[in-house]
Design a protein around this motif. Structure first.
Motif, PDB file in Angstrom:
ATOM      1  N   ARG A  26       0.415  -1.124   0.030  1.00  0.00           N
ATOM      2  CA  ARG A  26      -0.092  -0.054  -0.220  1.00  0.00           C
ATOM      3  C   ARG A  26       0.687   1.557   0.124  1.00  0.00           C
ATOM      4  O   ARG A  26       2.156   1.247   0.321  1.00  0.00           O
ATOM      5  CB  ARG A  26      -1.096   0.216   0.985  1.00  0.00           C
ATOM      6  CG  ARG A  26      -0.320  -0.133   2.337  1.00  0.00           C
ATOM      7  CD  ARG A  26      -0.800   0.288   3.982  1.00  0.00           C
ATOM      8  NE  ARG A  26      -0.486   0.426   4.927  1.00  0.00           N
ATOM      9  CZ  ARG A  26       0.451   1.557   5.753  1.00  0.00           C
ATOM     10  NH1 ARG A  26       0.315   2.067   4.456  1.00  0.00           N
ATOM     11  NH2 ARG A  26       1.056   0.982   6.484  1.00  0.00           N
ATOM     12  N   LEU A  27       0.204   2.379  -0.195  1.00  0.00           N
ATOM     13  CA  LEU A  27       1.239   3.587  -0.903  1.00  0.00           C
ATOM     14  C   LEU A  27       1.141   4.412   1.021  1.00  0.00           C
ATOM     15  O   LEU A  27       0.388   3.962   1.727  1.00  0.00           O
ATOM     16  CB  LEU A  27       0.191   4.695  -0.887  1.00  0.00           C
ATOM     17  CG  LEU A  27       0.246   4.432  -2.387  1.00  0.00           C
ATOM     18  CD1 LEU A  27      -0.903   5.824  -2.878  1.00  0.00           C
ATOM     19  CD2 LEU A  27       1.325   4.627  -3.111  1.00  0.00           C
ATOM     20  N   PRO A  28       2.828   4.567   0.693  1.00  0.00           N
ATOM     21  CA  PRO A  28       2.083   5.223   2.448  1.00  0.00           C
ATOM     22  C   PRO A  28       1.382   6.052   2.689  1.00  0.00           C
ATOM     23  O   PRO A  28       0.899   6.705   2.036  1.00  0.00           O
ATOM     24  CB  PRO A  28       3.833   5.754   2.670  1.00  0.00           C
ATOM     25  CG  PRO A  28       4.198   5.593   1.621  1.00  0.00           C
ATOM     26  CD  PRO A  28       3.319   4.967   0.812  1.00  0.00           C
ATOM     27  N   GLN A  29       0.566   6.790   4.584  1.00  0.00           N
ATOM     28  CA  GLN A  29       0.268   7.877   4.996  1.00  0.00           C
ATOM     29  C   GLN A  29       0.305   8.327   4.474  1.00  0.00           C
ATOM     30  O   GLN A  29       1.828   9.492   4.057  1.00  0.00           O
ATOM     31  CB  GLN A  29       0.527   7.041   6.471  1.00  0.00           C
ATOM     32  CG  GLN A  29      -0.556   7.910   6.613  1.00  0.00           C
ATOM     33  CD  GLN A  29      -1.939   7.255   6.854  1.00  0.00           C
ATOM     34  OE1 GLN A  29      -2.072   6.462   6.654  1.00  0.00           O
ATOM     35  NE2 GLN A  29      -2.855   8.233   6.868  1.00  0.00           N
ATOM     36  N   GLY A  30      -0.483   9.265   3.628  1.00  0.00           N
ATOM     37  CA  GLY A  30      -0.483  10.952   2.924  1.00  0.00           C
ATOM     38  C   GLY A  30      -0.329  11.031   1.944  1.00  0.00           C
ATOM     39  O   GLY A  30       0.246  11.865   1.364  1.00  0.00           O
ATOM     40  N   ALA A  31       0.377  10.059   0.807  1.00  0.00           N
ATOM     41  CA  ALA A  31       1.584   9.549  -0.201  1.00  0.00           C
ATOM     42  C   ALA A  31       0.278  10.205  -1.000  1.00  0.00           C
ATOM     43  O   ALA A  31       0.599  10.740  -2.297  1.00  0.00           O
ATOM     44  CB  ALA A  31       2.154   8.475  -0.526  1.00  0.00           C
ATOM     45  N   GLN A  32      -1.599   9.870  -1.121  1.00  0.00           N
ATOM     46  CA  GLN A  32      -1.795  10.083  -2.882  1.00  0.00           C
ATOM     47  C   GLN A  32      -2.686  11.526  -2.461  1.00  0.00           C
ATOM     48  O   GLN A  32      -2.844  12.150  -3.392  1.00  0.00           O
ATOM     49  CB  GLN A  32      -3.187   9.372  -1.645  1.00  0.00           C
ATOM     50  CG  GLN A  32      -3.247   7.976  -2.734  1.00  0.00           C
ATOM     51  CD  GLN A  32      -4.347   6.925  -2.349  1.00  0.00           C
ATOM     52  OE1 GLN A  32      -5.228   6.793  -1.021  1.00  0.00           O
ATOM     53  NE2 GLN A  32      -4.680   6.731  -3.504  1.00  0.00           N
ATOM     54  N   HIS A  33      -1.826  12.652  -1.154  1.00  0.00           N
ATOM     55  CA  HIS A  33      -2.172  13.773  -1.281  1.00  0.00           C
ATOM     56  C   HIS A  33      -1.218  14.560  -2.075  1.00  0.00           C
ATOM     57  O   HIS A  33      -1.580  15.679  -2.365  1.00  0.00           O
ATOM     58  CB  HIS A  33      -2.451  14.115   0.033  1.00  0.00           C
ATOM     59  CG  HIS A  33      -4.119  13.187   0.904  1.00  0.00           C
ATOM     60  ND1 HIS A  33      -4.689  13.797   0.859  1.00  0.00           N
ATOM     61  CD2 HIS A  33      -3.573  12.663   1.591  1.00  0.00           C
ATOM     62  CE1 HIS A  33      -6.189  12.765   1.142  1.00  0.00           C
ATOM     63  NE2 HIS A  33      -5.055  12.325   2.369  1.00  0.00           N
TER      64      HIS A  33
END
Length: 197
Positions: A26-33
């Motif tokens: 999964r993507l690291p926390q906050g990366a999608q932003h």
């Protein structure tokens, strides 16, 4: 640890990196932003379809899980359990492949899945659940090698041996799986090929 991930991502951004390569399910926390035209990113071992400026490199987890089932069937097992990897796309695909493999051989009624995680604790808890069913499986496909180690620990605590009493197959082909004291059968990912893409 989502807070640690967020903190590390913020450090990278403070250093003005121009992009990110993430390895994991999964993507690291906050990366999608922060992913965008000024911060292109690649994730290896997972997919996020439809996320602009994010490329993904994965193996075929469905096919890999089917290979695990085929291997266990070739050993003569029909009561095959599966310890899942939790609520993420990689775990969903590996479970899908497990179920497809079982159904392809008319063993849909034999499905035994236990929720787990991509960790030794997840494997331990998942195996503990599988051993509680009326007719426990004789073989288990575990979502990852690390979870398989936890599953093997749960078996050892109950005096059960691998593979004499129950067969285990993991996924990922980590260096840990090749240790002589563990000697875990596992589905290999073509990491070198994935990294060069």
């Amino acid at each position: 640890d989502p807070r640690a991930e967020q903190s590390e991502l913020e450090k990278l951004l403070a250093f003005r990196v121009e992009g990110m390569i993430a390895f994991g399910h999964r993507l690291p926390q906050g990366a999608q932003h922060v992913i965008g035209p000024d911060f292109p990113s690649v994730i290896v071992s997972s997919e996020y379809p439809g996320t602009a400026h994010l490329a993904s490199i994965t193996n075929d987890d469905v096919a890999g899980a089917r290979l695990a089932v085929e291997h266990l069937l070739a050993l003569g097992h029909v009561r095959i359990g599966h310890i899942t990897g939790g609520a993420n796309e990689v775990a969903r695909k590996r479970r899908q492949g497990f179920e497809q493999g079982m159904h392809a051989h008319g063993l849909g009624a034999q499905l035994h899945c236990a929720e787990g995680a991509f960790s030794d604790l997840g494997g331990y808890l998942g195996m503990s659940k599988l051993l509680e069913v009326d007719l426990p499986p004789t073989a288990v496909f575990v979502c990852s090698d690390y979870a398989a180690i936890g599953a093997m620990t749960a078996l050892a605590e109950r005096g059960l041996r691998v593979p004499q009493d129950i067969s285990i197959i993991g996924y990922d082909d980590t260096r840990l799986s090749a240790m002589p004291t563990i000697s875990l059968t596992t589905i290999a990912q073509p990491i070198a090929q994935m990294a060069t893409h």
